[in-house]
Motif scaffolding. Structure first.
Motif, PDB file in Angstrom:
ATOM      1  N   THR A 224      37.422  43.368  34.840  1.00 16.00           N
ATOM      2  CA  THR A 224      38.495  44.351  34.978  1.00 16.00           C
ATOM      3  C   THR A 224      37.878  45.714  35.266  1.00 16.00           C
ATOM      4  O   THR A 224      36.708  45.962  34.960  1.00 16.00           O
TER       5      THR A 224
ATOM      6  N   MET B 207      47.612  35.160  35.734  1.00 12.35           N
ATOM      7  CA  MET B 207      47.198  36.562  35.744  1.00 12.35           C
ATOM      8  C   MET B 207      46.840  36.990  34.324  1.00 12.35           C
ATOM      9  O   MET B 207      47.653  36.910  33.411  1.00 12.35           O
TER      10      MET B 207
ATOM     11  N   GLY C  39      44.359  40.301  36.312  1.00 16.85           N
ATOM     12  CA  GLY C  39      44.821  40.200  37.694  1.00 16.85           C
ATOM     13  C   GLY C  39      43.749  39.945  38.729  1.00 16.85           C
ATOM     14  O   GLY C  39      44.048  39.891  39.928  1.00 16.85           O
TER      15      GLY C  39
ATOM     16  N   GLU D  78      51.941  34.755  33.815  1.00 16.65           N
ATOM     17  CA  GLU D  78      51.278  35.297  32.619  1.00 16.65           C
ATOM     18  C   GLU D  78      52.120  34.996  31.387  1.00 16.65           C
ATOM     19  O   GLU D  78      53.273  34.566  31.494  1.00 16.65           O
TER      20      GLU D  78
ATOM     21  N   CYS E 289      51.591  42.196  31.350  1.00 12.63           N
ATOM     22  CA  CYS E 289      51.340  43.548  31.841  1.00 12.63           C
ATOM     23  C   CYS E 289      51.551  43.673  33.346  1.00 12.63           C
ATOM     24  O   CYS E 289      51.990  44.734  33.818  1.00 12.63           O
ATOM     25  N   VAL E 290      51.265  42.620  34.104  1.00 12.50           N
ATOM     26  CA  VAL E 290      51.480  42.698  35.548  1.00 12.50           C
ATOM     27  C   VAL E 290      52.973  42.733  35.856  1.00 12.50           C
ATOM     28  O   VAL E 290      53.450  43.577  36.629  1.00 12.50           O
TER      29      VAL E 290
ATOM     30  N   THR F 141      46.576  45.791  33.304  1.00 11.28           N
ATOM     31  CA  THR F 141      46.214  45.251  34.607  1.00 11.28           C
ATOM     32  C   THR F 141      45.029  46.021  35.167  1.00 11.28           C
ATOM     33  O   THR F 141      44.936  47.237  35.011  1.00 11.28           O
TER      34      THR F 141
ATOM     35  N   TRP G 219      45.516  45.942  41.191  1.00 10.38           N
ATOM     36  CA  TRP G 219      46.912  46.360  41.259  1.00 10.38           C
ATOM     37  C   TRP G 219      47.476  46.486  42.676  1.00 10.38           C
ATOM     38  O   TRP G 219      48.563  45.950  42.954  1.00 10.38           O
TER      39      TRP G 219
END
Length: 378
Positions: free
Chosen positions: A182, A224, A227, A250, A256-257, A285, A290
């Motif tokens: 991430t 995800m 992501g 998810e 969160c996405v 994310t 994103w």
């Protein structure tokens, strides 16, 4: 069972083709490389009322029970090259390890919900490096033990995965390289290489479909967490001339996405995140992923743990061992394409009885005891 949550994009866009043969060439030099199976799942296809479901089965990838080694290995190699290269030509990891010896000690650091950290630790082992892996307090013992078995030092954080990520970032130095999947402000290079590493999966899929004389899937379902894998799918599928739609999945407890898509901006889902889909228990994310998720996902769905369990059982009937996170993509398809108002959702996605779908089963039974409990009696 809690009702799933859905998001449908008003429109999507395509992205430039970014396939690099260099990544696949690198993976083919790793010990035990072979393409993972692409298998038919007729039981799942009948449940979804579609013509065909293909499953890319990642339960044994380079000797590990998940796909994560693809991103971790490539990102580690590129980060080592950045710090200590350029390297002379090499054909085996032992040859590469010899070139790294003058720079030792070097420690790889990663935060993980399980599979990524173990993959980083394996890469450290292969290259004669040290590894320190930070994990959230709620990680099950079997996943902790698997990381330690790779020779890594395990640090348990009294908090969430996102807090483990923050702690890992603080430990970076010239000899302590953070290999994260991430991104955050000022840290994008390594996560971008992680995503590049995942491209091998889809280069293999294209080749396998061609060998089977099968059509390109109409839709891909992908799980995800932060992501990264989903962004790799978008970069592969959402290119000019390709018509494959991408759906992201998810947990309800860590969507969160989906929440970011609904809000139109990156949105945190505070913890605790207690889904059994442990690899997807992320509250933030990746900023690097994103733009691809916002621009390329046709839909997103958040599913309950019971949905993942049902998907695990259906996949098991098709002979596919898929863990809690691994079965999330199939769970998302079941939520989208069956049940109340399914016809409306199918129409939005253009799915009919003649459609072909692809699911990436990202892990095997990484929590063997829980897996046996869930699939018992099928």
């Amino acid at each position: 069972m809690e009702n799933p949550r859905f998001y449908f994009a008003p429109e999507t866009r395509s992205f430039p083709v970014q396939v690099s043969a260099e990544v696949l060439d690198f993976h083919q030099k790793l010990p035990g490389y072979r393409a993972t199976p692409l298998v038919s799942a007729p039981t799942l296809a009948r449940s979804l009322d579609v013509k065909q479901v293909w499953v890319k089965d990642e339960q044994n990838r380079l000797g590990l029970p998940a796909y994560k080694i693809l991103g971790a290995s490539w990102a580690t190699y590129k980060e080592l090259e950045t710090h200590f290269g350029p390297f002379e030509a090499w054909e085996t990891l032992s040859e590469l390890a010899k070139q790294l010896k003058p720079h030792l000690p070097v420690t790889l650091i990663a935060a993980t919900d399980g599979n990524h950290g173990r993959a980083v630790a394996r890469m450290a082992y292969w290259l004669g490096l040290q590894a320190k892996i930070l994990v959230p307090a709620d990680m099950v013992p079997s996943r902790r033990e698997a990381i330690v078995s790779e020779g890594a030092v395990l640090e348990v954080i009294d908090g969430s995965y996102d807090e483990a990520v923050e702690r890992a970032a603080q430990q970076a130095s010239d000899r302590h390289l953070v290999i994260s999947d991430t991104s955050w402000e000022g840290y994008t290079r390594v996560p971008a290489w992680v995503v590049e590493g995942y491209s091998t999966i889809f280069q293999e899929v294209d080749s396998q479909l061609q060998d089977l004389q099968a059509t390109v899937p109409d839709l891909v379902a992908v799980q995800m967490g932060v992501g990264s894998l989903a962004s790799a799918v978008v970069q592969h599928c959402c290119t000019p001339g390709r018509k494959t739609k991408v759906v992201g999945v998810e947990p309800l407890a860590a969507d969160c996405v989906l929440q970011s898509l609904l809000q139109g901006t990156l949105t945190e889902v505070p913890g605790p995140h207690h889904s059994i889909m442990a690899g997807l228990n992320c509250g933030n994310t990746s900023p690097l992923a994103w733009p691809y998720l916002q621009g390329g996902l046709q839909a997103a769905v958040a599913v309950a743990d019971e949905g993942a369990q049902n998907a695990m059982r259906l996949l098991a009937k098709d002979g596919i061992i898929s863990g809690e996170s691994g079965a999330a993509g199939a769970a998302g398809l079941l939520a989208l394409l069956t049940g109340a108002q399914a016809e409306t959702r199918r129409e939005k996605l253009g799915i009919t009885r003649d459609s072909t779908l692809l699911v990436v089963s990202t892990e095997g039974a990484t929590d063997p005891e829980n897996y046996q409990r869930i699939v018992a009696g099928i």
